[in-house]
Every structure is written in structure tokens, then in C-alpha cells.
Design an enzyme around this catalytic site. Sequence first.
Site, PDB file in Angstrom:
ATOM      1  NE  ARG A 177      51.790 -79.477 -62.200  1.00  0.00           N
ATOM      2  CZ  ARG A 177      51.667 -78.179 -62.003  1.00  0.00           C
ATOM      3  NH1 ARG A 177      52.394 -77.580 -61.086  1.00  0.00           N
ATOM      4  NH2 ARG A 177      50.803 -77.479 -62.715  1.00  0.00           N
ATOM      5  CE  LYS A 194      51.225 -69.447 -59.855  1.00  0.00           C
ATOM      6  NZ  LYS A 194      51.562 -69.700 -61.248  1.00  0.00           N
ATOM      7  NE  ARG A 237      45.231 -70.810 -62.581  1.00  0.00           N
ATOM      8  CZ  ARG A 237      46.207 -71.312 -61.827  1.00  0.00           C
ATOM      9  NH1 ARG A 237      46.107 -71.296 -60.523  1.00  0.00           N
ATOM     10  NH2 ARG A 237      47.277 -71.825 -62.397  1.00  0.00           N
ATOM     11  NE  ARG A 245      56.822 -77.620 -62.054  1.00  0.00           N
ATOM     12  CZ  ARG A 245      55.892 -76.673 -62.116  1.00  0.00           C
ATOM     13  NH1 ARG A 245      55.985 -75.599 -61.377  1.00  0.00           N
ATOM     14  NH2 ARG A 245      54.874 -76.784 -62.937  1.00  0.00           N
ATOM     15  NE  ARG A 247      49.777 -75.537 -66.449  1.00  0.00           N
ATOM     16  CZ  ARG A 247      50.955 -76.106 -66.172  1.00  0.00           C
ATOM     17  NH1 ARG A 247      51.376 -77.145 -66.878  1.00  0.00           N
ATOM     18  NH2 ARG A 247      51.690 -75.649 -65.208  1.00  0.00           N
TER      19      ARG A 247
HETATM   20  P1  ADP Z   1      50.465 -73.296 -62.743  1.00  0.00           P
HETATM   21  O1  ADP Z   1      50.220 -71.938 -62.209  1.00  0.00           O
HETATM   22  O2  ADP Z   1      51.927 -73.654 -62.750  1.00  0.00           O
HETATM   23  O3  ADP Z   1      49.822 -73.523 -64.071  1.00  0.00           O
HETATM   24  P2  ADP Z   1      48.903 -74.582 -60.598  1.00  0.00           P
HETATM   25  O4  ADP Z   1      49.479 -75.705 -59.821  1.00  0.00           O
HETATM   26  O5  ADP Z   1      48.696 -73.285 -59.886  1.00  0.00           O
HETATM   27  O6  ADP Z   1      49.857 -74.417 -61.837  1.00  0.00           O
HETATM   28  O7  ADP Z   1      47.504 -75.033 -61.243  1.00  0.00           O
HETATM   29  C1  ADP Z   1      47.381 -76.207 -62.003  1.00  0.00           C
HETATM   30  C2  ADP Z   1      45.971 -76.310 -62.586  1.00  0.00           C
HETATM   31  O8  ADP Z   1      45.001 -76.344 -61.534  1.00  0.00           O
HETATM   32  C3  ADP Z   1      45.524 -75.158 -63.480  1.00  0.00           C
HETATM   33  O9  ADP Z   1      45.974 -75.307 -64.802  1.00  0.00           O
HETATM   34  C4  ADP Z   1      43.989 -75.267 -63.361  1.00  0.00           C
HETATM   35  O10 ADP Z   1      43.497 -76.327 -64.148  1.00  0.00           O
HETATM   36  C5  ADP Z   1      43.788 -75.668 -61.910  1.00  0.00           C
HETATM   37  N1  ADP Z   1      43.588 -74.509 -61.006  1.00  0.00           N
HETATM   38  C6  ADP Z   1      44.444 -74.104 -60.015  1.00  0.00           C
HETATM   39  N2  ADP Z   1      43.970 -73.009 -59.394  1.00  0.00           N
HETATM   40  C7  ADP Z   1      42.783 -72.707 -59.987  1.00  0.00           C
HETATM   41  C8  ADP Z   1      41.819 -71.674 -59.815  1.00  0.00           C
HETATM   42  N3  ADP Z   1      41.974 -70.730 -58.880  1.00  0.00           N
HETATM   43  N4  ADP Z   1      40.735 -71.671 -60.625  1.00  0.00           N
HETATM   44  C9  ADP Z   1      40.569 -72.614 -61.541  1.00  0.00           C
HETATM   45  N5  ADP Z   1      41.436 -73.598 -61.784  1.00  0.00           N
HETATM   46  C10 ADP Z   1      42.536 -73.664 -61.014  1.00  0.00           C
END
Ligand code: ADP
Length: 193
Positions: free
Chosen positions: A135, A13, A88, A127, A146
Site C-alpha cells: 500500500r 482490525k 475515527r 503484511r 497515521r
Molecule cells: P489503518 O487503520 O491500518 O491505518 P485503514 O485501511 O483503516 O488503515 O485506513 C487507511 C487510510 O484511509 C487512513 O489513513 C485514512 O487516510 C483513511 N480513512 C479510513 N477510514 C477513515 C475515516 N473513518 N475517516 C477518515 N479517514 C479515513
Amino acid sequence: MNIVIFGPPGAGKGTQSQRLEKELGICQLSTGDMLRKEVASGSELGQILKTILDEGKLVPDETMVKLIEIAMKDPDCEKGVIFDGFPRTRPQAEALDDMLKKNGKRIDHVIVLQVDDGALLGRIQKRAEESGETRSDDNEETLKKRLNVYHEQTAPILPYYEEQGLLRKIDGMADIDKVTDQIFEAIGHKKAA
Ligand code: ADP
């Protein structure tokens, strides 16, 4: 143009959003990046967020909606936004619709990067190797959590967008450039030669 990009963790993404941002001149809002910045700042909120992120859980909807609402006010976002990591959950999706509607805007395309679950851990490990920084939520155990959260809470909002005719499914297993081409085709954008 306002675009939402979906996909499981490691689907690509972020990479694709950056390309869309550059080509379309709209702004990428990555909630993951915003949250990690807050964590890195060492603030009190950051410390709370770190626990949630490291457990692979979702940050509460209210917090996320507030963060996005503030971020969308950036003048760079006037021409449009790529929402990367938001919404999400169903309440986040509804809140986003309301926020856009209030400003006479709407979502134009919802892109879903489809990647087999089995390919994701390898991608995340790669990555980490390539960026040289890992991370703290990019380990096998948290990735599994996740991924579960994606299937249980995020993927179920896709029919909401499908009903509105906005869903563009993309084969995320292809090469990075091919994925980009598919996205541009799906949103009817012709790249400048
Ligand atoms: P990925 O999609 O690769 O898991 P992101 O960088 O998009 O990683 O998100 C990392 C973390 O940030 C998620 O696992 C969650 O804990 C939090 N997070 C990100 N966006 C949201 C959201 N819209 N609502 C709730 N938690 C979020």
C-alpha cells in the site's frame, strides 16, 4: 449485532473483522478498503483521496459519513455490521449513533485491539511482504503520521464508548487465533464446535 473495531494501523482490525464477519454472518465495512477501491478506480474523487491517504491524513468527516450511510443500506448488512476504520473522530462517532438510532439500531460492542506502537512497523512490513503488494501509505514515514492521527484523534473517542459500557479491550499482541478467541469471549459468542 453491530460492532465497532478500533486499533492503531497494523493492529489486525481487518483480519479479525473478516473472521467476525464469517462467524457471525454480519457484514464488514472497511472504510480503508472502500477508499482504496475508489482510488484504484482512477476517478476524480479517487485522485483527491489518494493524496490524503498517502499523507496519512484523515478524509473529511462529511465524506466518510456519506460513504458509510450508503454502504449500510446493502441488504447484506441487515443482520449487523462490523465497522472497521469508522468512526475515527468524535463527529463520526456521533453521526454513526444518529444513523443507527434512525433505524432503531445501536452499537452492541466496541472492540479495541491494544498493540504496542513499537510492534506496528514490523507488522506492516510483514503484511507487505506476504501480500506481495505494498500500500502506498505503508511506509515508515506515513505510518508514523497515521499512528499520530490514531493517538490524537481516534483514541480520544474511546472514553465516549467506555461511558456507555460498550468498550471491550483486547490484547492484540497475542497470536491471531488467540485474539479471535478473546474477541468472541468479550462479546459473549460461543463458536459452533
Ligand atoms: P489503518 O487503520 O491500518 O491505518 P485503514 O485501511 O483503516 O488503515 O485506513 C487507511 C487510510 O484511509 C487512513 O489513513 C485514512 O487516510 C483513511 N480513512 C479510513 N477510514 C477513515 C475515516 N473513518 N475517516 C477518515 N479517514 C479515513
